[in-house]
Design an enzyme around this catalytic site. Structure first.
Site, PDB file in Angstrom:
ATOM      1  N   HIS A 105       0.850  -1.193   0.000  1.00 23.49           N
ATOM      2  CA  HIS A 105       0.000   0.000   0.000  1.00 23.49           C
ATOM      3  C   HIS A 105       0.883   1.239   0.000  1.00 23.49           C
ATOM      4  CE1 HIS A 105      -3.084   2.910   1.235  1.00 23.49           C
ATOM      5  NE2 HIS A 105      -3.976   2.029   0.866  1.00 23.49           N
ATOM      6  N   ASP A 131      -7.895  -3.746  -0.633  1.00 23.20           N
ATOM      7  CA  ASP A 131      -8.463  -3.833  -1.980  1.00 23.20           C
ATOM      8  C   ASP A 131      -8.432  -5.261  -2.508  1.00 23.20           C
ATOM      9  OD1 ASP A 131      -8.922  -0.969  -2.357  1.00 23.20           O
ATOM     10  OD2 ASP A 131      -6.749  -0.815  -2.340  1.00 23.20           O
TER      11      ASP A 131
END
Length: 446
Positions: free
Chosen positions: A322, A380
């Protein structure tokens, strides 16, 4: 300009004793600026008077080293994997609250009492229906229009239907608009989905909670009674909580920037949705599914893992690591558990893409390369798998992100409106074009 920092202690006020001194080497002049401190997080140099005092301004593409506002809503420590909403850890909120509780927390600053929550939920439930004329607006779009295009248009049009909640200087109207947006965004999102698949719109149901009602509006049909699966509804609720706010990201900053001009809240949220639509922002979970499709079958996973490790290969595994979280994504830990609960509940065992996803997860959690580089599956990765298992097409993934993030956008917008130090956004630029030139008439241009 060189920099020195004083060692004296201070407080967050601009007049605090803690300061930073900048020296202009070309003139020898020194300038002193206050250092502000939040309750947690890095210290901040207050440069509001930088240009007026020095003739310089800062150059910071992407504003990654610039604080644009003060906020009491969300705090992120990417190095430590920390995400707090009003001081509460996201893990605690996702495990122990439902979405309306978190929405109340973001909007009002405190977790609600039982009485406050009941009143808030009742208010939201009573606002879920949209103006009947809005249904004709959907029919103006092509049937194959992307649902996010529809969302941008319909949210922007809401100010034409709800004139009584667009006066941003009226606290009562601000709160009415906030409640309307939280309540109606799932209805509009479900209508966008139904329109895309050619099914009739389904009205909201007051007997269902927020997440279950959204699933009903998406998957119910008029010819039979729909009862949401409680495991799936809980997963949907957690997805909404985990995406509710994420500090000053691109879409939230867009909402604040639009709001700084005095634009009405519906226009500001429409602007946030437009920003979220970008593949570098809200499209990450959709990109995960596209990657899984590209891999195609589990036997090809080793090939793609090798490519991901090759620095000269442009291929990247989507959904791992991330930009903000350099250690681990705290939301992913909750989402991983939820993902396995949903797959187990739905009995999905032979779905090729989900099998590929689960094998990738196993590799990422055991392979030394991924562990050393801290390329753990992020929120995600898991949310994309869950949404596909529930039955949503990939074109709806960013729409669902918008449903969750709307409450964060509203809380940020409301905070900005009520902050007396906020001004209309006006970033500066480093001009690299031509200096002033002498105009040449058309007849004399060679």
């Amino acid at each position: 300009m060189s920099e020195t920092t004083s060692a004296t202690a201070g407080n967050p006020a601009p007049s605090a004793a803690k300061t930073v001194t900048l020296t202009d080497n070309s003139t020898g002049k020194t300038y002193t600026f206050p250092v502000l401190e939040g309750t947690v997080g890095p210290r901040v140099i207050d440069i509001r008077k930088l240009y007026a005092e020095t003739g310089y301004f800062t150059y910071d593409p992407g504003f990654t080293s610039t604080g644009s506002c003060q906020s009491q809503i969300t705090f992120i420590d990417g190095d430590e994997g920390v995400l707090l909403h009003r001081g509460y850890a996201i893990e605690d909120l996702a495990e122990r609250c439902d979405f309306p509780e978190v929405a109340y927390l973001l909007l009002y600053g405190e977790l609600p009492t039982r009485e406050q929550l009941t009143k808030f939920e009742t208010t939201i439930t009573r606002h879920t229906m949209v103006h009947e004329q809005l249904s004709s607006l959907f029919r103006g779009f092509r049937r194959d229009a992307h649902p996010m295009a529809v969302m941008c248009g319909v949210l922007g049009a809401m100010s034409a239907f709800y004139h009584d909640s667009t006066d941003i200087d009226d606290p009562t109207q601000r709160m009415i608009a906030s409640h309307r947006l939280v309540a109606k965004i799932p209805t509009i999102a479900a209508m966008a989905y139904k329109y895309s698949v050619g099914q009739p719109f389904v009205y909201p149901r007051n007997d269902l909670d927020y997440a279950a009602n959204f699933l009903s509006m998406c998957f119910a049909v008029p010819c039979e009674r729909y009862q949401p699966n409680p495991i799936v509804a809980k997963a949907m609720d957690r997805i909404l909580i985990l995406h509710a706010d994420h500090e000053q990201n691109a879409s939230t900053s867009t909402v604040r920037l639009a709001g700084s001009s005095g634009a009405n809240p519906f226009a500001c949220i429409a602007a946030g949705i437009a920003s979220l639509w970008g593949p570098a922002h809200g499209g990450a979970n959709e990109a995960v599914l596209k990657m899984l499709t590209e891999i195609g079958k589990p036997e090809r996973i080793p090939e793609f893992v090798r490519r991901a490790k090759d620095r000269n290969d442009p291929f990247r595994l989507m959904g791992f690591g991330h930009r903000v979280y350099k250690n681990f994504d705290p939301r992913a830990q909750v989402m991983r558990k939820t993902c396995h609960e949903v797959l187990g509940e739905l009995g999905i065992e032979d779905e090729p893409l989900l099998n590929i996803a689960m094998e990738l997860e196993r590799i990422a959690l055991s392979d030394d390369y991924f562990i050393e580089k801290k390329l753990y599956p992020n929120v995600d990765f898991y949310s994309g798998i869950i949404l596909k298992a529930i039955g949503f097409p990939t074109t709806m993934f960013t729409v669902l992100f918008a449903v969750a993030r709307t409450v964060g956008w509203i809380a940020q917008w409301k905070e900005m409106i009520e902050d007396p130090s906020q001004k209309i956004g006006r970033p500066r630029q480093l001009y690299t074009g031509e200096p002033r030139r002498v105009f040449v008439s058309l007849e004399k241009r060679g």
